[in-house]
Every structure is written in C-alpha cells, then in structure tokens.
Design a protein around this motif. Structure first.
Motif, PDB file in Angstrom:
ATOM      1  N   ARG A 273       1.032   4.043  -3.074  1.00 28.04           N
ATOM      2  CA  ARG A 273       0.791   5.471  -2.810  1.00 28.04           C
ATOM      3  C   ARG A 273       1.997   6.318  -3.204  1.00 28.04           C
ATOM      4  O   ARG A 273       1.850   7.397  -3.766  1.00 28.04           O
ATOM      5  CB  ARG A 273       0.449   5.693  -1.341  1.00 28.04           C
ATOM      6  N   SER A 274       3.184   5.826  -2.902  1.00 29.48           N
ATOM      7  CA  SER A 274       4.401   6.562  -3.271  1.00 29.48           C
ATOM      8  C   SER A 274       4.542   6.661  -4.782  1.00 29.48           C
ATOM      9  O   SER A 274       4.908   7.712  -5.308  1.00 29.48           O
ATOM     10  CB  SER A 274       5.635   5.875  -2.687  1.00 29.48           C
TER      11      SER A 274
ATOM     12  N   ALA B 201       2.104   6.584  -6.988  1.00 23.67           N
ATOM     13  CA  ALA B 201       1.082   7.509  -7.482  1.00 23.67           C
ATOM     14  C   ALA B 201       1.489   8.958  -7.230  1.00 23.67           C
ATOM     15  O   ALA B 201       1.325   9.825  -8.092  1.00 23.67           O
ATOM     16  CB  ALA B 201      -0.257   7.207  -6.819  1.00 23.67           C
ATOM     17  N   ARG B 202       2.049   9.237  -6.066  1.00 22.77           N
ATOM     18  CA  ARG B 202       2.494  10.591  -5.739  1.00 22.77           C
ATOM     19  C   ARG B 202       3.662  11.014  -6.633  1.00 22.77           C
ATOM     20  O   ARG B 202       3.694  12.139  -7.129  1.00 22.77           O
ATOM     21  CB  ARG B 202       2.903  10.653  -4.260  1.00 22.77           C
TER      22      ARG B 202
ATOM     23  N   THR C 197       0.831  -1.208   0.000  1.00 23.02           N
ATOM     24  CA  THR C 197       0.000   0.000   0.000  1.00 23.02           C
ATOM     25  C   THR C 197       0.866   1.259   0.000  1.00 23.02           C
ATOM     26  O   THR C 197       0.617   2.197  -0.768  1.00 23.02           O
ATOM     27  CB  THR C 197      -0.941   0.001   1.216  1.00 23.02           C
TER      28      THR C 197
END
Length: 110
Positions: A56-57, A59-60, A52
């Motif tokens: 998220r990393s 996507a950022r 997860t």
C-alpha cells in the motif's frame, strides 16, 4: 546529493532498525508461545500485515510521484507571469512584504 544522503540514511539507520525490529518480534513470539513451531502461524500473520502495508505504501508513493511528474510536465517554464520570490514572501496576505533580499529559486505564480 540529496539522493545519496537519503540512501546513506536508509543504509545506516533503517536497514539495521528493520532487522533488529524483526528479530525482536520473532523473539517475543517465541518467548510468548514457547517455541518457533508454535509461533510460526502468528509470525505468518505479522508477515502478511507487513507485506500489505508495504504494498500500500509503495502504491501511494507511486501515485504521489506520478502526480509530481505530471505537474512538472504540465508546467510552462517560459511563462513570464512567474516571478522568483523568497520563501518568506509566500504568505497568506499577498500585500504583506518583507524587506529581506529575495532567495533565488522559489517560483510564485501570479
């Protein structure tokens, strides 16, 4: 050159660090719960948390990269209102100047 150095740093430092960190977590859980079978559900939770965080990393990072690409595309490189100034001249007070020679490659918009 920066790309090659970055890849080398990841290959030399981050990959072994990630492998040893994963082994350490697994060994601590086996030691804590007594066996691999007993620690498997907890290792699964740790794995889901890591996945997860990784998604998220990614996507950022993708959003930051797209923003930088958009800024590069929208920049008017032929604008005569821009001047090349040294890093030291990028101050909060525009009236403050330095006596140093300008460093080429820094763009300041007016």
């Amino acid at each position: 050159e920066t790309k090659v150095k970055g890849k080398a740093a990841i290959d030399v430092i981050c990959n072994p660090l990630g492998k040893s960190g994963g082994s350490l977590v697994q060994q601590l859980m086996i030691f804590t719960f007594g066996s691999l079978a007993a620690s498997t559900p907890y290792l699964g939770v740790v794995l889901l948390i890591v996945i997860t965080m990784w998604l998220r990393s990614a996507a950022r990072l993708s959003a930051l990269f797209e923003g930088a690409q958009q800024n590069l595309r929208s920049h008017d490189w032929d604008d005569p209102g821009e001047e090349v100034v040294p890093d030291s001249d990028l101050r909060a007070d525009p009236n403050e100047r330095s006596d140093e020679e300008p460093t080429p490659g820094v763009v300041k918009t007016s």
